[in-house]
Write a protein that holds these residues in place. Structure first.
Motif, PDB file in Angstrom:
ATOM      1  N   TYR A  98       0.553  -9.774  -2.137  1.00 22.78           N
ATOM      2  CA  TYR A  98       0.705  -8.748  -2.719  1.00 22.78           C
ATOM      3  C   TYR A  98      -0.688  -8.070  -2.969  1.00 22.78           C
ATOM      4  CZ  TYR A  98       0.768  -5.653  -6.686  1.00 22.78           C
ATOM      5  OH  TYR A  98       0.727  -4.530  -7.620  1.00 22.78           O
ATOM      6  N   ASP A  99      -1.588  -8.761  -3.099  1.00 19.58           N
ATOM      7  CA  ASP A  99      -3.119  -7.974  -3.468  1.00 19.58           C
ATOM      8  C   ASP A  99      -3.638  -7.118  -2.547  1.00 19.58           C
ATOM      9  OD1 ASP A  99      -2.394  -9.986  -5.507  1.00 19.58           O
ATOM     10  OD2 ASP A  99      -4.261 -11.163  -5.410  1.00 19.58           O
ATOM     11  N   LEU A 100      -3.883  -7.856  -1.119  1.00 17.42           N
ATOM     12  CA  LEU A 100      -4.454  -7.119  -0.145  1.00 17.42           C
ATOM     13  C   LEU A 100      -3.681  -5.847   0.245  1.00 17.42           C
ATOM     14  CD1 LEU A 100      -6.345  -8.918   2.741  1.00 17.42           C
ATOM     15  CD2 LEU A 100      -5.431  -6.514   3.076  1.00 17.42           C
ATOM     16  N   PRO A 101      -2.430  -6.101   0.720  1.00 11.09           N
ATOM     17  CA  PRO A 101      -1.696  -4.777   0.956  1.00 11.09           C
ATOM     18  C   PRO A 101      -1.650  -3.731  -0.189  1.00 11.09           C
ATOM     19  CG  PRO A 101      -0.391  -6.668   1.527  1.00 11.09           C
ATOM     20  CD  PRO A 101      -1.601  -7.263   0.620  1.00 11.09           C
ATOM     21  N   THR A 102      -1.526  -4.264  -1.397  1.00  6.46           N
ATOM     22  CA  THR A 102      -1.412  -2.969  -2.338  1.00  6.46           C
ATOM     23  C   THR A 102      -2.875  -2.511  -2.439  1.00  6.46           C
ATOM     24  OG1 THR A 102      -0.664  -2.497  -4.457  1.00  6.46           O
ATOM     25  CG2 THR A 102      -2.168  -4.439  -4.700  1.00  6.46           C
ATOM     26  N   ALA A 103      -4.013  -3.099  -2.228  1.00  4.90           N
ATOM     27  CA  ALA A 103      -5.189  -2.532  -2.521  1.00  4.90           C
ATOM     28  C   ALA A 103      -5.819  -1.574  -1.343  1.00  4.90           C
ATOM     29  CB  ALA A 103      -6.367  -3.884  -2.672  1.00  4.90           C
ATOM     30  N   ILE A 104      -5.062  -1.963  -0.025  1.00 12.01           N
ATOM     31  CA  ILE A 104      -5.417  -1.038   1.117  1.00 12.01           C
ATOM     32  C   ILE A 104      -4.666   0.253   1.048  1.00 12.01           C
ATOM     33  CG2 ILE A 104      -3.990  -2.530   2.691  1.00 12.01           C
ATOM     34  CD1 ILE A 104      -6.254  -1.893   4.839  1.00 12.01           C
ATOM     35  N   SER A 105      -3.228  -0.055   0.765  1.00 11.31           N
ATOM     36  CA  SER A 105      -2.288   0.929   0.846  1.00 11.31           C
ATOM     37  C   SER A 105      -2.262   1.781  -0.472  1.00 11.31           C
ATOM     38  CB  SER A 105      -0.925   0.375   1.492  1.00 11.31           C
ATOM     39  OG  SER A 105      -0.422  -0.209   0.433  1.00 11.31           O
ATOM     40  N   ALA A 106      -2.923   1.554  -1.170  1.00 12.95           N
ATOM     41  CA  ALA A 106      -2.956   2.324  -2.740  1.00 12.95           C
ATOM     42  C   ALA A 106      -1.249   1.940  -3.379  1.00 12.95           C
ATOM     43  CB  ALA A 106      -3.106   3.748  -2.413  1.00 12.95           C
ATOM     44  N   GLY A 107      -0.964   0.909  -3.400  1.00 12.63           N
ATOM     45  CA  GLY A 107       0.314   0.488  -3.868  1.00 12.63           C
ATOM     46  C   GLY A 107       1.613   0.490  -2.990  1.00 12.63           C
ATOM     47  N   GLY A 108       1.249   0.833  -1.749  1.00 12.19           N
ATOM     48  CA  GLY A 108       2.514   0.531  -0.813  1.00 12.19           C
ATOM     49  C   GLY A 108       2.652   1.853  -0.075  1.00 12.19           C
ATOM     50  N   GLY A 109       1.811   2.886  -0.058  1.00 11.19           N
ATOM     51  CA  GLY A 109       1.959   4.287   0.531  1.00 11.19           C
ATOM     52  C   GLY A 109       1.622   4.169   2.134  1.00 11.19           C
ATOM     53  N   PRO A 110       1.617   5.300   2.904  1.00  5.90           N
ATOM     54  CA  PRO A 110       2.478   6.503   2.251  1.00  5.90           C
ATOM     55  C   PRO A 110       3.972   6.333   1.988  1.00  5.90           C
ATOM     56  CG  PRO A 110       1.914   6.759   4.705  1.00  5.90           C
ATOM     57  CD  PRO A 110       1.364   5.294   4.138  1.00  5.90           C
ATOM     58  N   GLY A 111       4.189   7.025   0.943  1.00  7.76           N
ATOM     59  CA  GLY A 111       5.824   6.942   0.840  1.00  7.76           C
ATOM     60  C   GLY A 111       6.148   5.398   0.412  1.00  7.76           C
ATOM     61  N   TYR A 112       7.048   4.656   1.208  1.00 10.42           N
ATOM     62  CA  TYR A 112       7.498   3.280   1.264  1.00 10.42           C
ATOM     63  C   TYR A 112       6.985   2.811   2.668  1.00 10.42           C
ATOM     64  CZ  TYR A 112       9.879   3.479  -3.243  1.00 10.42           C
ATOM     65  OH  TYR A 112       9.938   3.423  -4.700  1.00 10.42           O
ATOM     66  N   HIS A 113       6.302   3.608   3.379  1.00 12.43           N
ATOM     67  CA  HIS A 113       5.906   3.067   4.619  1.00 12.43           C
ATOM     68  C   HIS A 113       4.790   1.918   4.700  1.00 12.43           C
ATOM     69  CE1 HIS A 113       8.097   5.967   6.935  1.00 12.43           C
ATOM     70  NE2 HIS A 113       7.714   6.860   6.077  1.00 12.43           N
ATOM     71  N   GLY A 114       4.126   1.629   3.552  1.00 10.06           N
ATOM     72  CA  GLY A 114       3.302   0.513   3.697  1.00 10.06           C
ATOM     73  C   GLY A 114       3.656  -0.643   2.605  1.00 10.06           C
ATOM     74  N   THR A 115       5.004  -0.381   2.226  1.00  8.69           N
ATOM     75  CA  THR A 115       5.315  -1.443   1.021  1.00  8.69           C
ATOM     76  C   THR A 115       6.497  -2.437   1.939  1.00  8.69           C
ATOM     77  OG1 THR A 115       5.800   0.509  -0.305  1.00  8.69           O
ATOM     78  CG2 THR A 115       6.868  -1.553  -0.727  1.00  8.69           C
ATOM     79  N   THR A 116       6.161  -3.750   1.434  1.00 12.13           N
ATOM     80  CA  THR A 116       6.859  -4.840   1.873  1.00 12.13           C
ATOM     81  C   THR A 116       7.834  -5.326   0.494  1.00 12.13           C
ATOM     82  OG1 THR A 116       5.090  -6.210   1.407  1.00 12.13           O
ATOM     83  CG2 THR A 116       5.038  -5.462   3.643  1.00 12.13           C
ATOM     84  N   LEU A 117       8.544  -6.446   0.991  1.00  7.82           N
ATOM     85  CA  LEU A 117       9.408  -6.712  -0.217  1.00  7.82           C
ATOM     86  C   LEU A 117       8.487  -7.413  -1.463  1.00  7.82           C
ATOM     87  CD1 LEU A 117      12.250  -8.798   1.650  1.00  7.82           C
ATOM     88  CD2 LEU A 117      12.554  -6.748   0.623  1.00  7.82           C
ATOM     89  N   ALA A 118       7.387  -7.824  -1.050  1.00  8.41           N
ATOM     90  CA  ALA A 118       6.425  -8.394  -1.948  1.00  8.41           C
ATOM     91  C   ALA A 118       5.997  -7.464  -2.903  1.00  8.41           C
ATOM     92  CB  ALA A 118       5.410  -9.103  -1.497  1.00  8.41           C
ATOM     93  N   LEU A 119       5.656  -6.387  -2.290  1.00  7.06           N
ATOM     94  CA  LEU A 119       5.363  -4.791  -3.239  1.00  7.06           C
ATOM     95  C   LEU A 119       6.570  -4.305  -3.949  1.00  7.06           C
ATOM     96  CD1 LEU A 119       2.862  -5.429  -1.364  1.00  7.06           C
ATOM     97  CD2 LEU A 119       2.318  -2.906  -1.615  1.00  7.06           C
ATOM     98  N   LEU A 120       7.743  -4.413  -3.138  1.00  7.18           N
ATOM     99  CA  LEU A 120       8.885  -3.680  -3.709  1.00  7.18           C
ATOM    100  C   LEU A 120       9.157  -4.090  -5.020  1.00  7.18           C
ATOM    101  CD1 LEU A 120      10.792  -1.412  -2.811  1.00  7.18           C
ATOM    102  CD2 LEU A 120      12.308  -2.960  -1.965  1.00  7.18           C
ATOM    103  N   VAL A 121       9.268  -5.469  -5.066  1.00  8.98           N
ATOM    104  CA  VAL A 121       9.619  -5.846  -6.616  1.00  8.98           C
ATOM    105  C   VAL A 121       8.765  -5.169  -7.772  1.00  8.98           C
ATOM    106  CG1 VAL A 121       9.602  -7.948  -7.968  1.00  8.98           C
ATOM    107  CG2 VAL A 121      10.126  -8.097  -5.513  1.00  8.98           C
ATOM    108  N   ILE A 122       7.353  -5.499  -7.218  1.00  8.18           N
ATOM    109  CA  ILE A 122       6.434  -4.707  -8.478  1.00  8.18           C
ATOM    110  C   ILE A 122       6.503  -3.224  -8.654  1.00  8.18           C
ATOM    111  CG2 ILE A 122       3.900  -4.466  -8.973  1.00  8.18           C
ATOM    112  CD1 ILE A 122       5.050  -7.496  -7.032  1.00  8.18           C
TER     113      ILE A 122
END
Lengths: 281, 304
Positions: B240-264
């Motif tokens: 969770y930590d690294l992807p959310t930090a680099i993609s500003a929470g899973g952006g652009p849109g949902y393109h940087g989001t994985t299941l781990a980020l989607l729950v949050i």
């Protein structure tokens, strides 16, 4: 012929060196970039991002970040969480590992397999229920509540390591202790734990840094920022100021210093511990 | 031999059977209360309209799952997750094996230096690494683009973190940058454990470097590869930590989001607890599959 062959081997070594130097550069450049810019003004970061010159040197960023992060308080929060959760982990983990390793019992073996299975549970799977359980037991916004969660998610791996290494201890030692009148607790404390120094330090280092660096569990279990450990404080701080690069660079460096200092002092233990944690025996 | 040993031994420790169970209680307490109960509670709650602690809820059947699978972003995120797993696990393991062999090859002095350096990023907090790379890849001021521009290659300067197609590969590679050291050290131990005699025989038989790799190194590394593939898959599934930090929470849109980020995101951004619970159930199914392989490997390792 031999000459030709050795030249080929030599060429291969040179090739290896070159590739490794390239890889080392790929690792180093981002680190250099962050470190050097942590001590520059925002304007200098913009104009000369890679320059190393005393002309741009400033410690103002560090001082600002220190204040904005409330660094000492955040550091203390991190230390409290790591100390409580690692204490629980070592005490409960070694007791469980000891029991599984020396007592020949079907129930314990079954419990052990269940524990191993739990290693693969991602935190997101249990997150919402954890919030509910912590709220119901009044452990939200509580150092102990968060430490319990940290200890629990690290427990399966810890028990696995202790069990594996305690099984490898010669059984005669255990028998001798029993003959000498040691109870189970004394056998663990006086015979087994002193033999487990490497395993214990491995767990402390791997799980200690893991807990120190973790964002998600504090993010979920603390809603009051006065409990926030360093990494979570940095996260909230950075999310609000993504246009202030001087502060961001300084903040990331400042938050990394405690772990890096630890690494410098314990480098040997770190690398050795990695192998203990991955390749058994 | 082993059986006999066990029998003699068990006469000593039979009397500790009850006490042994008591010794397990503290660990069991934490694991039960904070992992086992939550796993089952989560499955139960996924079939209710749970909205947060203290709010009354009732059974609603499969509605959470229904609203999840009819949400287009869920399928995007599922695809992202598998793309991340695939790119990360393949690149990481190939790079780590390659580096481990090179490190053995160049000898202890330089090798140890590279090993320590490679391990360095693993010490940093994942969010620190995420932020650092977010700055490096920034469109206006980042190191990558400013370097490209200074060489007059303005055309190559991309909005790296704003491109839907690029964000998952970038996240994968940054996690590789972060984690390579750890896996390289494991492979390094594996390569060092291969007896030199195998290589001597291979040399006598006239094998070249590639053949030695294919017929000696790779088969001997097989157990390490299995362990590392399972470990790295497990590690990145919940990342969770690294992807959310680099993609500003899973952006652009949902393109940087994985299941781990989607729950949050469902819990804290869109307040859809029901869908978050459904995603968590799907993640636990993936975890069960992983646990199966993990158990096979670990138990096998135990028998040696």
């Amino acid at each position: 012929m031999p000459g030709q062959k050795s030249r080929r081997i030599q060429n291969m070594h040179i090739g290896g060196h070159i590739i490794l130097i390239v890889v080392a550069t790929i690792i180093l450049i981002p680190l250099y970039y962050v470190f050097i810019n942590a001590f520059k003004t925002d304007a200098a970061i913009n104009l000369h991002p890679m320059a190393f010159s005393l002309d741009y040197f400033t410690t103002a960023n560090m001082a600002n970040v220190w204040r904005l992060l409330a660094f000492p308080k955040a550091l203390l929060n991190s230390v409290i969480l790591v100390v409580i959760s690692c204490s629980i982990l070592i005490v409960s983990g070694s007791m469980a590992g000891f029991a599984i390793a020396i007592v020949n019992n079907r129930l314990l073996k079954t419990l052990y397999i269940i524990l191993i299975l739990l290693i693969s549970v991602p935190f997101q799977v249990i997150m919402i229920s954890i919030i509910q359980i912590l709220s119901a037991t009044k452990l939200m916004n509580n150092y102990f509540g968060t430490s319990f969660v940290f200890a629990a998610v690290s427990m399966p791996f810890t028990v696995f390591l202790y069990t594996g290494f305690m099984r490898a201890v010669p059984r005669e030692l255990c028998e001798a202790a029993i003959v000498d009148g040691c109870g189970m607790g004394q056998t663990l404390l006086r015979i087994y734990l002193p033999l487990m120094k490497i395993v214990t330090s491995t767990i402390l280092i791997l799980r200690g840094t893991g807990i120190w660096n973790d964002l998600l569990i504090p993010l979920v279990t603390f809603t009051n920022e006065r409990y926030d450990p360093l990494v979570r404080r940095l996260y909230s701080f950075a999310s609000l100021r993504f246009n202030r690069w001087d502060l961001l660079f300084a903040g990331t460096v400042l938050c990394s210093i405690p772990i890096l200092l630890l690494f410098l002092f314990l480098q040997r233990v770190f690398i050795r511990g990695l192998l203990v944690g991955s390749v058994k025996g | 031999m082993r059986k006999k040993e066990l029998r003699i031994y068990s006469t000593f420790t039979d009397r500790w059977a009850t006490q042994g169970f008591l010794f397990m209680l503290p660990a069991l307490f934490f694991v039960t209360l904070f992992i086992v109960v939550p796993v089952f509670l989560n499955v139960f709650l996924a079939f209710t309209n749970y909205k947060g602690f203290g709010v009354p809820y009732r059974f609603i059947g499969l509605m959470n799952f229904q609203s999840l699978v009819t949400d287009a972003s869920f399928w995007l995120v599922l695809g992202n997750t598998f793309r991340l797993l695939l790119i990360y696990v393949v690149v990481l393991n190939v790079v780590a094996i390659f580096l481990a062999i090179l490190i053995v090859d160049v000898g202890a002095r330089f090798g140890n230096f590279v090993k320590a350096l490679l391990y360095f990023p693993c010490l940093l907090a994942p969010i620190v690494v995420g932020f650092v790379w977010r700055l490096i890849l920034n469109y206006n001021r980042g190191l990558v683009n400013s370097t490209l521009r200074s060489f007059g290659l303005d055309g190559l300067a991309q909005n790296w973190l704003g491109e839907p197609a690029l964000i998952i590969p970038i996240i994968s590679l940054v996690i590789v940058w972060f984690a390579t050291g750890y896996y390289t050290i494991i492979y390094y131990a594996g390569v060092m454990a291969i007896s030199p005699e195998y290589y001597e025989v291979a040399t006598l038989e006239g094998a070249n470097g590639i053949q030695k790799f294919r017929y000696v190194t790779l088969p001997m590394l097989a157990p390490a590869i299995t362990i590392n593939v399972v470990l790295s898959t497990m590690g990145v599934l919940g990342a969770y930590d690294l992807p959310t930090a680099i993609s500003a929470g899973g952006g652009p849109g949902y393109h940087g989001t994985t299941l781990a980020l989607l729950v949050i995101r469902y819990v804290y951004d869109t307040y859809q607890e029901g869908k978050a619970l459904a995603v968590a159930v799907i993640m636990s199914l993936i975890a069960v599959v992983l646990a199966y392989f993990e158990l096979k490997i670990l138990i096998k390792r135990e028998e040696h």
